[in-house]
Design a protein around this motif. Sequence first.
Motif, mmCIF file in Angstrom:
data_model
loop_
_atom_site.group_PDB
_atom_site.id
_atom_site.type_symbol
_atom_site.label_atom_id
_atom_site.label_comp_id
_atom_site.label_asym_id
_atom_site.label_seq_id
_atom_site.Cartn_x
_atom_site.Cartn_y
_atom_site.Cartn_z
ATOM 1 N N ALA A 1 17.398 -0.106 -1.827
ATOM 2 C CA ALA A 1 17.080 0.945 -0.856
ATOM 3 C C ALA A 1 15.731 1.587 -1.124
ATOM 4 C CB ALA A 1 18.177 2.012 -0.880
ATOM 5 N N GLU A 2 15.387 1.756 -2.393
ATOM 6 C CA GLU A 2 14.171 2.493 -2.751
ATOM 7 C C GLU A 2 12.910 1.636 -2.692
ATOM 8 O OE1 GLU A 2 13.979 5.664 -3.518
ATOM 9 O OE2 GLU A 2 15.960 6.318 -4.195
ATOM 10 N N MET A 3 13.056 0.298 -2.909
ATOM 11 C CA MET A 3 11.853 -0.522 -3.074
ATOM 12 C C MET A 3 11.926 -1.899 -2.443
ATOM 13 S SD MET A 3 10.758 0.290 -6.987
ATOM 14 C CE MET A 3 9.107 -0.279 -6.686
ATOM 15 N N PHE A 4 12.962 -2.653 -2.803
ATOM 16 C CA PHE A 4 12.939 -4.086 -2.538
ATOM 17 C C PHE A 4 13.001 -4.432 -1.055
ATOM 18 C CE2 PHE A 4 14.954 -4.939 -6.955
ATOM 19 C CZ PHE A 4 13.744 -4.652 -7.551
ATOM 20 N N TRP A 5 13.545 -3.546 -0.228
ATOM 21 C CA TRP A 5 13.561 -3.853 1.192
ATOM 22 C C TRP A 5 12.257 -3.415 1.855
ATOM 23 C CZ3 TRP A 5 17.209 -6.803 3.430
ATOM 24 C CH2 TRP A 5 17.087 -7.003 4.807
ATOM 25 N N GLU A 6 11.854 -2.214 1.574
ATOM 26 C CA GLU A 6 10.724 -1.648 2.314
ATOM 27 C C GLU A 6 9.388 -2.274 1.937
ATOM 28 O OE1 GLU A 6 8.737 2.705 3.168
ATOM 29 O OE2 GLU A 6 10.891 2.546 2.776
ATOM 30 N N VAL A 7 9.152 -2.543 0.649
ATOM 31 C CA VAL A 7 7.848 -3.077 0.249
ATOM 32 C C VAL A 7 7.589 -4.450 0.878
ATOM 33 C CG1 VAL A 7 6.451 -3.910 -1.687
ATOM 34 C CG2 VAL A 7 7.631 -1.712 -1.856
ATOM 35 N N PRO A 8 8.501 -5.422 0.766
ATOM 36 C CA PRO A 8 8.240 -6.702 1.431
ATOM 37 C C PRO A 8 8.089 -6.580 2.944
ATOM 38 C CG PRO A 8 9.949 -6.974 -0.220
ATOM 39 C CD PRO A 8 9.723 -5.493 -0.080
ATOM 40 N N ASP B 1 10.450 9.108 -12.873
ATOM 41 C CA ASP B 1 10.961 10.223 -13.679
ATOM 42 C C ASP B 1 12.371 10.634 -13.287
ATOM 43 O OD1 ASP B 1 8.666 10.570 -15.314
ATOM 44 O OD2 ASP B 1 7.641 11.590 -13.671
ATOM 45 N N ARG B 2 12.997 9.856 -12.417
ATOM 46 C CA ARG B 2 14.325 10.210 -11.923
ATOM 47 C C ARG B 2 15.431 9.712 -12.840
ATOM 48 N NH1 ARG B 2 15.648 7.905 -6.212
ATOM 49 N NH2 ARG B 2 13.625 8.878 -5.783
ATOM 50 N N GLY B 3 15.300 8.488 -13.357
ATOM 51 C CA GLY B 3 16.296 7.951 -14.288
ATOM 52 C C GLY B 3 17.379 7.111 -13.657
ATOM 53 N N ARG B 4 17.439 7.059 -12.324
ATOM 54 C CA ARG B 4 18.478 6.257 -11.651
ATOM 55 C C ARG B 4 18.006 5.964 -10.230
ATOM 56 N NH1 ARG B 4 23.496 7.132 -8.609
ATOM 57 N NH2 ARG B 4 25.018 5.512 -9.192
ATOM 58 N N LEU C 1 1.564 -0.747 -3.035
ATOM 59 C CA LEU C 1 2.869 -0.371 -2.496
ATOM 60 C C LEU C 1 3.929 -0.306 -3.588
ATOM 61 C CD1 LEU C 1 2.811 -2.565 0.738
ATOM 62 C CD2 LEU C 1 2.732 -0.070 0.647
ATOM 63 N N VAL C 2 3.956 -1.303 -4.461
ATOM 64 C CA VAL C 2 4.943 -1.319 -5.545
ATOM 65 C C VAL C 2 4.722 -0.120 -6.467
ATOM 66 C CG1 VAL C 2 5.782 -2.578 -7.566
ATOM 67 C CG2 VAL C 2 5.247 -3.819 -5.453
ATOM 68 N N ARG C 3 3.479 0.132 -6.795
ATOM 69 C CA ARG C 3 3.174 1.227 -7.718
ATOM 70 C C ARG C 3 3.543 2.583 -7.109
ATOM 71 N NH1 ARG C 3 -2.293 0.408 -10.819
ATOM 72 N NH2 ARG C 3 -1.012 -1.305 -11.589
ATOM 73 N N GLU C 4 3.272 2.764 -5.832
ATOM 74 C CA GLU C 4 3.624 4.031 -5.181
ATOM 75 C C GLU C 4 5.131 4.255 -5.184
ATOM 76 O OE1 GLU C 4 1.917 3.757 -1.315
ATOM 77 O OE2 GLU C 4 -0.128 4.259 -1.975
ATOM 78 N N ASP D 1 6.168 5.052 -8.747
ATOM 79 C CA ASP D 1 5.762 6.423 -9.074
ATOM 80 C C ASP D 1 6.792 7.434 -8.568
ATOM 81 O OD1 ASP D 1 3.436 5.596 -10.294
ATOM 82 O OD2 ASP D 1 2.150 6.009 -8.559
ATOM 83 N N ALA D 2 7.358 7.142 -7.394
ATOM 84 C CA ALA D 2 8.276 8.090 -6.767
ATOM 85 C C ALA D 2 9.608 8.210 -7.493
ATOM 86 C CB ALA D 2 8.516 7.681 -5.312
#
Length: 781
Positions: free
Chosen positions: A173-180, A165-168, A155-158, A161-162
């Motif tokens: 919102a992008e990771m820390f809420w949804e993965v746990p 390459d974005r830079g910001r 889950l963290v790696r996916e 990955d998303a």
Amino acid sequence: MTSATQRNASGAGGCPFHGGDEPALAPDGCPVSPRAAAFDPFERPYQLDPAEALRWSREQEPVFYSPRLGYWVVSRYDDIKAIFRDNLTFSPSIALEKITPASREAQAVLESYDYGMNRTLVNEDEPAHMARRRELLEAFSPEALEAHAPVVRRLVREKLDAIIDRGRADLVAEMFWEVPLTVALHFLGVPEEDMEQLRRFSVAHTLNTWGRPSPEQQVEVAEGVGKFWQYSGEVLRKMQARPEGHGWMYDMIEKNRQKPDVVTDNYLHSMMMAIIVAAHETTALATANAFRQLLSRPEVWTDLCDNPALIPAAAEECLRHSGSVVAWRRIATRDAEVGGVTIPEGGKILMVTASANHDPAHFENPDELDIYRDNAVDHLTFGYGSHQCMGKNLGRMEMRIFLEEFTRRLPHLELEEQEFTFLPNTSFRGPEALWVRWDPAQNPERRDPAVRDAQRDFPVGAPSRQDIAREMVVAKVHAAAEGVLQLALEDPHGRRVPEWSPGSHVDLIVDDYVRKYSLCGETDDSYWLQVAVLREESGRGGSAWIHEHLKPGMPLRLRGPKNHFRLDETADRYVLIAGGIGITPIIAMADRLKRLGKPFELHYAGRSRSSMAFIERLERDHGDALRLYPKAEGARLDLAALLAEPRDGTLLYACGPERLLAALEAGTAQWPEGSLRVEHFTAEGALLDPGHEHAFEVELTDSELVVEVAADRTLLQALRAAGVDVPSDCEEGLCGSCQVEVVEGEIDHRDKVLTAAERAGQDRLMSCCSRAKGKKLVLAL
């Protein structure tokens, strides 16, 4: 004041504050201090930094009544730990009670949803708590949790990955809420649906329980909580309809069928809702806090990227320094004394664990985020005792995987300048957004695609002390006396060294040797840590290696600083006694007492002047207080005369050979208990000797477990193997960190910490070395 308060006002159990014109009164009639009267956890200082907001309390008034909150607030480490340990006197039954009473309109909304959340593990009293907890523990064993690591990693790696390459990105919102949250649902066996809806439900639950919503917000929050309750019930019914599923909730459904009187229908429903929140919200907020703190210290982040073995220690230190769980609540079931203050029966208590985790009496230099701190695991973020968080190791695992992926794949990550906001409540804390940036052109995997999958895994559980070592460089080496080498150590990058206090020591790791040495330089020297090493020809070879091999510029590693020989600065007078190399912690104490203007005398005995370190500095800085006893000149320290008359308000601090410390212990038998404080160099007689030991049984009253201690294992090792967390440090019987309470049984004491009176009491032992004299011990664990 009430008459009871008046009787106790000048002593233990009395009022912490007196005076003022018509001050506010606590429920026991005691006046409330102005700072206590002004305390409001919903105001900005506490919401931004609860530990800093309660610094005044830790220093001046560690237990106070807050009229605005209607709670007794406790801020120091030892007091909060004592409350956690006694869940009969201090019931957890109010832990999930709304801290702001519901309005009639909000209550009507909850009733319309048949909201009936009742007891969970968090707020349940004994004996029901342990009966249920035992049924739920298996899924939280290290072996069981290991099976979830691949899912967390994927889950963290996916998610990474998303965005890589974005830079910001906003990592919350992008990771820390949804993965746990996804991990929590996977652990429970709940379908991964309606993520955003669940997030809103969780926020509503937090505000409903620990927040202060306005009357209008209360109705809106109640709608969210009611829908959460309704949703939880629907999911539970679906799971009950197909019991072949996998996950913790399915295990509980089966327990419900087998033992409906223990795991009841309402309990299932309540736990479903509570665990969805607890298993993901605390980890999500803790991870956001950790990245915020680490990235705001680029040098620390670089250390972590360069040495990923430090990741478990860094995660633990972030849990201590800025954990997601800020406070817990209890209610006194009888009049009970906490920190010298009597909390009346029915008194509600807010234990601010965030403040306890910054208590300088337990954590050296507590406000510093020190990823090399090797007692960070003592933090109270997970609670303590029988109500300690069962999911702590799952949270640790997730935080470590987040850190390992980011430090490996985005070591050039930077924190953007931003204003952090927090969901206003008393007990859970983490930024609502965390904006970061990086240059995708510098991503290591663009140069080497193998970086993406070159993961490093860590064992489940608390971090290993062996992996926590600070890189240092020898700055100076010079002879402090005949056979004594003084070393000045500095950071290899020229950074400041950790602050330390008199009595502190470090574990020096050189070649294959690990040795403890007291710090003996100036405490306000920001760039050097100094130790003095006596060459011991009859030792195990460590001191000889240091004398023969260490040169300026050589790298070495150390653990610490840490302090198990702390100077109590509240006494009226002091007697400092040093024998030989024992002067190292004593000289730092003398420096501190002089700075404080405290009266003291310093007695220093040694073989000869030429072999006694620091004589010139002692004569220069402490000449009026100094008494020297070089044996070669016929001088002798007359302990009998020195200790003949006990002195009120006087503390004795001593360090030196074992025979000196033994003589001091005998000579102060008539002094008030606790007058003598000593530090031992060796653990002679404390270490395990399997060929001469016998196995014994340990019954744990709080955990309701029975543990077998084999002849070739220490009690501490056996407890940890059974999943019982016991803090420790030296593991040689020298520091007192692993002390546990003994309820019953005869003890074979082998430590160098307890006094003769404490040993005779047979109510405590050091679990790293002491054992049972017979076949069984009963411990309060």
